[in-house]
Write a protein that holds these residues in place. Structure first.
Motif, PDB file in Angstrom:
ATOM      1  N   ARG A  67      -2.640   4.249 -14.798  1.00 34.77           N
ATOM      2  CA  ARG A  67      -1.926   5.458 -14.408  1.00 34.77           C
ATOM      3  C   ARG A  67      -2.535   6.642 -15.143  1.00 34.77           C
ATOM      4  NH1 ARG A  67       2.654   4.298 -11.542  1.00 34.77           N
ATOM      5  NH2 ARG A  67       3.616   2.219 -11.859  1.00 34.77           N
ATOM      6  N   ARG A 192     -11.233   2.203  -9.100  1.00 31.77           N
ATOM      7  CA  ARG A 192     -10.335   2.690  -8.044  1.00 31.77           C
ATOM      8  C   ARG A 192      -9.487   1.507  -7.568  1.00 31.77           C
ATOM      9  NH1 ARG A 192     -11.113   7.687  -5.621  1.00 31.77           N
ATOM     10  NH2 ARG A 192     -13.052   8.762  -6.184  1.00 31.77           N
ATOM     11  N   THR A 193      -8.217   1.604  -7.779  1.00 29.32           N
ATOM     12  CA  THR A 193      -7.329   0.500  -7.376  1.00 29.32           C
ATOM     13  C   THR A 193      -6.949   0.561  -5.913  1.00 29.32           C
ATOM     14  OG1 THR A 193      -5.397   1.783  -8.063  1.00 29.32           O
ATOM     15  CG2 THR A 193      -6.408   0.324  -9.702  1.00 29.32           C
ATOM     16  N   LYS A 194      -7.217   1.693  -5.259  1.00 29.17           N
ATOM     17  CA  LYS A 194      -6.942   1.838  -3.829  1.00 29.17           C
ATOM     18  C   LYS A 194      -8.258   1.998  -3.086  1.00 29.17           C
ATOM     19  CE  LYS A 194      -2.472   4.151  -4.487  1.00 29.17           C
ATOM     20  NZ  LYS A 194      -1.662   5.360  -4.192  1.00 29.17           N
ATOM     21  N   GLU A 201      -4.610  11.062  -1.610  1.00 32.77           N
ATOM     22  CA  GLU A 201      -4.071  10.152  -2.631  1.00 32.77           C
ATOM     23  C   GLU A 201      -5.107   9.139  -3.069  1.00 32.77           C
ATOM     24  OE1 GLU A 201      -0.271   7.111  -3.238  1.00 32.77           O
ATOM     25  OE2 GLU A 201      -0.604   8.149  -1.336  1.00 32.77           O
ATOM     26  N   SER A 202      -5.915   8.649  -2.125  1.00 30.19           N
ATOM     27  CA  SER A 202      -6.953   7.685  -2.498  1.00 30.19           C
ATOM     28  C   SER A 202      -8.043   8.345  -3.324  1.00 30.19           C
ATOM     29  CB  SER A 202      -7.554   7.052  -1.250  1.00 30.19           C
ATOM     30  OG  SER A 202      -8.247   8.026  -0.478  1.00 30.19           O
ATOM     31  N   SER A 205      -7.079   8.334  -7.029  1.00 29.46           N
ATOM     32  CA  SER A 205      -7.032   7.056  -7.743  1.00 29.46           C
ATOM     33  C   SER A 205      -8.374   6.793  -8.400  1.00 29.46           C
ATOM     34  CB  SER A 205      -6.688   5.919  -6.773  1.00 29.46           C
ATOM     35  OG  SER A 205      -7.736   5.746  -5.841  1.00 29.46           O
ATOM     36  N   ASP A 298      -3.305  -1.997  -2.715  1.00 24.59           N
ATOM     37  CA  ASP A 298      -3.339  -1.359  -4.024  1.00 24.59           C
ATOM     38  C   ASP A 298      -3.191  -2.449  -5.077  1.00 24.59           C
ATOM     39  OD1 ASP A 298      -3.276   0.192  -6.218  1.00 24.59           O
ATOM     40  OD2 ASP A 298      -1.566   1.426  -5.629  1.00 24.59           O
ATOM     41  N   ALA A 300      -3.329  -2.128  -8.325  1.00 24.22           N
ATOM     42  CA  ALA A 300      -2.941  -1.646  -9.650  1.00 24.22           C
ATOM     43  C   ALA A 300      -1.782  -2.451 -10.222  1.00 24.22           C
ATOM     44  CB  ALA A 300      -2.589  -0.172  -9.588  1.00 24.22           C
TER      45      ALA A 300
END
Length: 891
Positions: A67, A192-194, A201-202, A205, A298, A300
């Motif tokens: 995060r 990058r988790t996405k 939004e991507s 990340s 995702d 994460a």
């Protein structure tokens, strides 16, 4: 190995002197804090106040893993900042087997990693700490509030720490506040988790390390005033991979306003190693190995449940010259391409002064110990270049490889030594992955008149682990920027620095602290060493001015034992990387991808791991590839909303760095035009002079062809009344019955000879005309002429018969015809009227000439066959022919 390092760390801690705590307590937004006083090993430097391990963000662990950073939690009471915080979790290179390690790295790198392990062995996810080095006078100093210099460490995107770089000397000698910090590394800092899509939004990340640095800068802006610092004078300085992160922050919206000056050392966002090529593939590798496959794609939340040891144990694909993990583009959804953003001259980029610097051997760490010691042959050179080009470029690899190989081959030497081949290869890699991208940024920044300064660190310590003939090596400038030679080394740089090293360090330190204070490395303090070095060494930097880098002059400072300003750093080679290769690195229209691959196949043609070949243009879902310009190798993860078309990319490639050679071309054309005009003026003057000389020579010839007597009277005027008299008048009597015709002379080549030749006969001719009898009485003919080899000229000298070929009869015949042409030239004559007296004289002369020549004529035709007799016969026949013309005319 780990136990040995822990033991050495414990012994070093026991040997440290007792700490002295500072007297003042500083209030921050998180709570009160007290630092320590650190004495320096120099009589010229004051102690510094050090605050170690100040948290600038909450610990990114547990639910905060993967995060963005959060504000730090407060504390009660007074916190003692006397211990460095732990390093961030990192995966270090395997150096347990020395022999195996030296096959991948040089010996100096191996020794450096051994020292590094002592400081990073203690790592934890709770690692977001910073360290402050403040002049001992604190807020009461003469230069308070102090300018702030924030150093971002490099070395790798997977390992490193900020606390190993000691900023105490820089703070004490330069009167600035120095800050070092940690940020998340490896998978925890860049993954990058996405999946990368078109959504904003991507794009946000991943790249959490950049957000960590931005959070640290935010903390500095809010709290540095309490430590005696100036929040409006913050300089962000990065080295190697840290410089690439600083460059990204310079362009990112979330970094705007957090710093005011930038220093990029041996790295930038345009380097091919500054970003990973395929972040989606990286995400899939991590998810597969950790078994994190979720329906929402995702990962994460799954990764938050995995242990730290499992995260550090993930094996990522290794690609030579490229990072296994690092920043991924776009950094921000609205700024997909750093190169385009800098080319478009955003305000955040233009308004910030920049210092850019390189070392001589930037690719030193890319070779192993055997290559450094013995060199290698051309086959290995080709394998190294082929590996770099395949991993850094996508299109027309064969053409790019040929261009680079030809540029860095010394064609003047038929046989090259392996050491020389190694050095040229090292220079090619240095220019390709570090120097050329920095030069491009300098060009982008300077073309609008921004404050840009470029330097080449070309000084090498005598007590160095690197080969002396290589010059400075990547990272060797850091001890001098930090001022460590002034205290004979530091924790991470235990070298024996000389007095000459101290002079260079003091000058470099002054340049950089001046830049941090005013944005100009020349102000406010002059470069003048007063504390270190000999008298001769002190004067080398005295009065030295670091001029700005401009697009037309391209001046840069060469930092060496004898520093000086130079221009066009590696100009021709930079033109290859910044002009030729970007034009080659184009996909083309309707060209098969097989055309772009290397023709040679096989792993033996490469010197390390390479990425797989592709048979379709790289196009990830929702992204388009826009990094085929300028020789940079960027990933294909840019947003389709801001993606440039092929035509736009070609147009940008034509104008982006074409200006690098435009200045030199304009100067060449200007000088050529000036030389052309100068040549035209010179030739015009020459032709004018020749024309004037022609006119003068013609006038002299005319004057020489018109003789005068001793009284200055024109001789031709004496003959003109005779020409006006009619020969048909029976009562006409010649005033001069036996007057000989004028002299027949061949026109000399020079006017001076004409005048000398014509002046002599004039008095004679006048006296001859005065002594000739008047009346019809016939005169005795003159003596026959004596033949000479000079010319067919006659003379009016009656005394002695005269010398020369042709006598009075020949002159009379020539006077009748006007001219006489011979093999020696054209003979001009003054006109003479054909009167009865003239005819009589001609007859007598002809008879005499015939009798005279009969005596000397050859007895037979065979006697005329010799060269001299044949010539005499020819002249005699011509003379008889011309003498007979007046007789025929009178008849």
């Amino acid at each position: 190995m780990i136990l040995m390092l822990h033991a050495e760390s414990a012994s070093a801690a026991a040997a440290m002197p007792a700490m002295r705590y500072a007297s003042r307590i500083v209030d921050t937004k998180s709570g009160q804090i007290r630092g320590i006083l650190q004495d320096l090993n120099s009589q010229h430097l004051d102690p510094v106040e050090v605050f170690r391990g100040i948290p600038y963000a909450a610990a990114p662990q547990g639910d905060l893993r993967f995060r963005p950073p959060q504000p730090p939690t407060g504390w009660k009471g007074t916190k003692r900042a006397d211990t460095f915080g732990p390093a961030c979790p990192q995966k270090l290179p395997d150096i347990s087997n020395r022999t195996a390690a030296l096959q991948d790295m040089p010996l100096a790198r191996y020794n450096q990693l051994l020292r590094l392990f002592k400081y990073v062995s203690n790592h934890s996810e709770d690692c977001l700490y910073l360290n402050l080095y403040i002049p001992g006078s604190g807020a009461r100093g003469l230069e308070a509030p102090y300018a702030v210099m924030v150093f971002i460490h490099g070395e790798s995107f997977e390992w490193g720490s900020g606390h190993i770089y000691d900023g105490s000397v820089l703070a004490s000698a330069g009167h600035v506040i120095v800050i070092t910090l940690n940020y998340r590394l490896g998978i925890l800092g860049f993954l990058r988790t996405k999946p990368l899509t078109e959504s904003a939004e991507s794009a946000h990340s991943g790249n959490l390390a950049l957000h960590d640095i931005a959070m640290a800068l935010t903390w500095i802006r809010e709290n540095i005033g309490s430590f005696g610092g100036d929040p409006t004078r913050v300089t962000l300085m990065g080295h190697d991979t840290g410089a690439a992160l600083v460059n990204y922050l310079l362009l990112a919206p979330f970094g705007k306003g957090l710093f005011h000056n930038v220093v990029l050392l041996s790295g930038s966002a345009l380097s091919p190693w500054a970003a990973v090529h395929d972040p989606n593939d990286l995400r899939e590798q991590v998810a597969k190995q950790l078994d994190c496959r979720s329906t929402d794609e995702d990962i994460a939340e799954c990764l938050r449940q995995v242990s730290l040891e499992a995260l550090l144990g993930v094996e990522l694909t290794d690609i030579k010259f490229m990072p296994a993990i690092g920043p991924s583009l776009p950094i921000d959804g609205s700024h997909p391409d750093p190169s385009l953003d800098m080319e478009r001259l955003s305000d955040a980029f233009i308004k910030v002064p920049i210092v850019l610097g390189v070392c001589t051997a930037e690719s030193y760490l890319d070779f192993n110990a055997n290559d450094i010691q013995y060199g290698f042959e051309e086959d290995q050179r080709n394998r190294v270049l082929r590996t770099f080009i395949r991993n850094a470029y996508f299109y027309h690899l064969n053409e790019i490889f040929s261009a680079v190989r030809n540029e860095y081959t010394d064609w003047d030497k038929p046989v090259l030594h392996p050491i020389n081949i190694r050095e040229s290869t090292m220079e090619a890699l240095s220019d390709g992955h570090t120097v050329a991208p920095l030069m491009k940024i300098a060009f982008y920044h300077a073309r609008r008149g921004a404050q840009t300064y470029f330097f080449h660190f070309n000084y090498q310590s005598k007590d160095s682990e690197y080969p002396q003939r290589l010059g400075s090596v990547r990272g060797e400038s850091l001890p001098y920027i930090l001022g460590l030679p002034l205290t004979l080394g530091g924790r991470f740089f235990p070298q024996n620095f000389s007095r000459a090293d101290q002079v260079v360090a003091e000058a470099v330190l002054t340049f950089f602290t001046n830049f941090a204070k005013t944005g100009n490395p020349n102000e406010p303090h002059a470069i003048e060493s007063v504390d270190y070095g000999t008298v001769k060494e002190k004067t080398r930097y005295r009065g030295l001015t670091w001029d700005k880098y401009e697009t037309n002059t391209q001046q840069y400072l060469m930092i060496a034992l004898k520093p000086k300003m130079k221009n066009h750093y590696r100009g021709h080679k930079m033109a290859v990387w910044l002009n030729l290769i970007p034009q080659l690195h184009q996909p083309g229209d309707d060209v098969s991808m097989r055309h772009h691959h290397f023709r040679e196949k096989g792993d033996l043609l490469y010197s390390g791991p390479v990425r797989d070949e592709w048979y379709t243009p790289l196009a990830l879902p929702g992204a388009a590839y826009t990094s085929t310009r300028y020789g940079q190798s960027q990933s294909s993860q840019t947003s389709t909303t801001s993606c440039a078309t092929t035509g736009e990319r070609r147009a940008a490639a034509g104008r982006a760095f074409g200006g690098y050679t435009t200045t030199a071309l304009a100067i060449t054309v200007g000088v050529g035009c000036i030389l052309l005009v100068l040549n035209m003026l010179i030739f015009a003057g020459i032709y004018y002079q020749r024309d004037r000389d022609k006119k003068r020579a013609l006038a002299a010839c005319k004057a020489a062809a018109t003789p005068t007597n001793s009284n200055g009277q024109d001789m031709q005027s004496l003959a003109m009344p005779m020409n006006n008299r009619s020969p048909k008048d029976p009562h006409h009597r010649l005033s001069v019955t036996t007057d000989l015709p004028p002299c027949y002379t061949t026109l000399p080549k020079s006017p001076s000879s004409i005048q000398d030749h014509m002046q002599d006969p004039h008095p004679m001719q006048a006296s001859r005309l005065a002594t000739l009898p008047r009346g019809p009485k016939e005169q005795h003919p003159p003596r026959p002429p004596q033949r000479t080899s000079s010319s067919l000229s006659c003379s009016l000298q009656q005394q002695g018969g005269g010398n020369g070929v042709g006598g009075g009869s020949a002159a009379a015949a020539s006077a009748a015809s006007g001219t006489l042409s011979t093999s020696r030239g054209r003979i001009n004559a003054l006109p003479l009227p054909m009167t009865k007296a003239t005819t009589t004289t001609t007859k007598m002369t002809t008879a005499t000439m015939t009798k005279t020549r009969t005596k000397t004529r050859p007895t037979s035709k065979s006697s005329c066959r010799s060269r001299s007799s044949k010539r005499w016969c020819t002249e005699t026949r011509l003379g008889i022919f011309f003498f007979s013309l007046p007789l025929r005319r009178t008849r």
